[in-house]
Design a protein around this motif. Sequence first.
Motif, PDB file in Angstrom:
ATOM      1  N   UNK A 588      -7.084  -3.565  18.304  1.00  0.00           N
ATOM      2  CA  UNK A 588      -6.591  -4.569  17.354  1.00  0.00           C
ATOM      3  C   UNK A 588      -6.218  -3.877  16.051  1.00  0.00           C
ATOM      4  N   UNK A 589      -5.385  -4.577  15.243  1.00  0.00           N
ATOM      5  CA  UNK A 589      -5.023  -4.059  13.922  1.00  0.00           C
ATOM      6  C   UNK A 589      -4.895  -5.217  12.956  1.00  0.00           C
ATOM      7  N   UNK A 590      -5.242  -4.963  11.712  1.00  0.00           N
ATOM      8  CA  UNK A 590      -5.036  -5.953  10.652  1.00  0.00           C
ATOM      9  C   UNK A 590      -4.130  -5.368   9.572  1.00  0.00           C
ATOM     10  N   UNK A 591      -3.494  -4.240   9.909  1.00  0.00           N
ATOM     11  CA  UNK A 591      -2.717  -3.511   8.911  1.00  0.00           C
ATOM     12  C   UNK A 591      -1.389  -3.034   9.500  1.00  0.00           C
ATOM     13  N   UNK A 592      -0.765  -3.881  10.326  1.00  0.00           N
ATOM     14  CA  UNK A 592       0.540  -3.571  10.916  1.00  0.00           C
ATOM     15  C   UNK A 592       0.545  -2.243  11.658  1.00  0.00           C
ATOM     16  N   UNK A 593      -0.546  -1.940  12.301  1.00  0.00           N
ATOM     17  CA  UNK A 593      -0.604  -0.744  13.123  1.00  0.00           C
ATOM     18  C   UNK A 593      -0.930   0.536  12.385  1.00  0.00           C
ATOM     19  N   UNK A 594      -1.201   0.451  11.090  1.00  0.00           N
ATOM     20  CA  UNK A 594      -1.544   1.664  10.338  1.00  0.00           C
ATOM     21  C   UNK A 594      -3.006   2.050  10.562  1.00  0.00           C
ATOM     22  N   UNK A 595      -3.862   1.071  10.729  1.00  0.00           N
ATOM     23  CA  UNK A 595      -5.258   1.297  11.133  1.00  0.00           C
ATOM     24  C   UNK A 595      -5.499   0.463  12.376  1.00  0.00           C
ATOM     25  N   UNK A 596      -5.868   1.132  13.454  1.00  0.00           N
ATOM     26  CA  UNK A 596      -6.087   0.455  14.735  1.00  0.00           C
ATOM     27  C   UNK A 596      -7.499   0.760  15.202  1.00  0.00           C
TER      28      UNK A 596
END
Length: 759
Positions: A588-596
Amino acid sequence: MKLSAKNACLALFNALLLSSITACGSGGDEKDPGPKPKPTPVAEDEITETEQNESNVTLSVTQHGDMFTGKPFIIKFEQKPSVSSLKGQISPVITAKYGVVTDVNPLTDESAASGTVFYYLPLSALKALGDVYSFTEEFTVTDADGNISVYELAQGANTSHGDPLLTDQWHIRNVSQNPFKVSKKPVKGIDLNVIPAWHEKDSNNELLSGKNVRVGVWDAPIDLNHEELKDKIYTPSGITSDVNKGLTLNEVIKNPSILHGTAVSGIIGASAGNAKGGRGIAPDVLLTSYAMNGVDTSFLARKDDLDIVNASIGSSNSFAFDPAFEMTLQAMFENGIPLIKAAGNQFNSITYDHDDLYPTKACLRYKVSCQYEQSSSLERGRYQINVAALNSLGEHSSYSSAGSHIWVSGTGGEFGYRGSGSDSAAVVTSIYSQDPSKYSDWDAGTPWRKDSTNYEARKFYTQRMNGTSAATPSVTGVSALVLQAKPDITVPQLRYILATTARNDRDWSSLAYSSISAYDSDLGETVTPDRGWNSNASGLRFSNRYGFGVVDAEKAVKAALNCNSDELCAKRASLPQDYKNTNSNPCTTSDDGKIVTCIFSDFVNTEDSSDNQSEIEVEEVSVNLNSFGYTSDTPETIVEDDNAASYCNYAASNDGYIAAIAYANNLLQMEIRSPNGTIALVKPVYANWDFSGKVLNSVYGLGYKSPFLVNTSDFFTEKFSASNNLFILTFKSKCSIDVDELNKHIYLLVGGYPDRAAD
């Protein structure tokens, strides 16, 4: 009657009434009984009789031993009749100043033949002699009439049965020798602790020397005519044109680097006691040469032909992808053939060196590894033993690649003599059977080669071998000693022994280094591209530079001899079982894929779905990244320019663009946290990597059917519950990761041993 203690020798001097020889070892600490005759001079390493002989006894060597291994000499004594001896057959008393004289073979317990005794130098006496490589033994002989004579026997490297270049091989015995004239000479004690291992015995009471262990050298072809190697070449049953093909002078003239395989082979198994060159760590191994450009790699998995494989080769290209070869690696593991593999020499270099993408070269600035080595199929074997390099100063070799896949470190040295103030030693080994004047000599111009006094002894050898290519055969040599000690050893047992007996930062302070952190403006946060040394939950020390540490030959062979009584070693007589997470969409990500963040849970045995409750002891952990890739940061048309968004977009495209992928992956970090809280830095930021699962599958048309597994060593021997514990993988990235695509195929695979049902 036989007397073996030192005090018993004194009794014999008083009585002189024995009917059998009494052999007494003094070890150099007997009380001096008074003036002794002048030692009888000898020629080279032979015992000879001269006019100065006062007793009726003469000595001679009938079989040479070895001061470095404790292999006994056989010494013949002859005595003329005397007045006292006519009253009964009385044998002389023979004592040694340093070693032990005995009428019982110290290896086999067999009695000496009539008229002979055994002489050997025990390890304790060798250590007491200190840093010497050669010395002169003194034998005191007392005949039946009480007449005393003293004889000499030259011992060591510079004798007719020695190895003259052993004194230059710091990786075997480091006494701070410096025949290389490097500015930073070797540091005393920084070696593989090999000599004590040579004093250990196998189940047949034979000293450990790698005897009959078959080593495949997967490399450039070996020079089959080299004086140190020609007597140990064996021919496997599965012959191809790439096996034992040899070298020609024309090939060497065109490409001197082709001598690489010969240098590797000498580190492993150069002959001992032949008065030539140095010696290998396992001097009695059998060697076969398998050219690295061979197409048929199935040879490597044939247990009937091989016991161990050395691969001082590598590839940092992710598109050198060969699922069939990965099956060979698995077959080697299952067939009990260890692959000892060079970790790489890319610590300070980038394979895809795009200066426009790396203007700051952050890896150099922060002194962290510049290249991610788990790239090609050759680099990603789950159970291969990846080897990093140590130099003669006791530090990480400047070139040695780092990573969580490193298992242990061997001795690779540095670059040898270059005439600068920072030079330190490389490794001495075999090179070629032709005079170096006939080709481009590796050692041309160095003081070691220019020394005319030693030219003849050195001309078929080099002191310039280095790299993880040199470190790997040092571990292979130690492993061959381990295999002789325990012939039925499995790959997991060898891995366990090497890891748990290696020396780490708590053993050698020179290995210590701290975690490295830096603020990265592109990522907008502080990053940790190297975590330094850490202890995992089972107490093992690990670092990405050294793995579990520097191999210790003595500890390793002793562990092998005691493996069956060590619970963790004994269980590894069987192969680990695979457990795979079963939870879906783990990322999952909450940062548009910058932190997964990917959470892996609910592990099930891949061969037995009912086995989902066990507590697992970890052997290896891998994550499948075959669907890893990036998504476009902007919807606009990709434009080839120098802004970060364009590079991210190029990296996201199925067409690929290797520079863009390299840019994106350079600013990517992957960490896995075990259920016990141990953190493994699987892919560090600033390590260049050309991999994109999306592009790889597009290029090869694989359809994500073949896994792309990257692994970590950090969690070795930790335990976790298959049903109740979580592994957590975290990606931090400059470019947006395609989480939807990643979720389709990512999984965590744990090789391990089930212990018991979880509570």
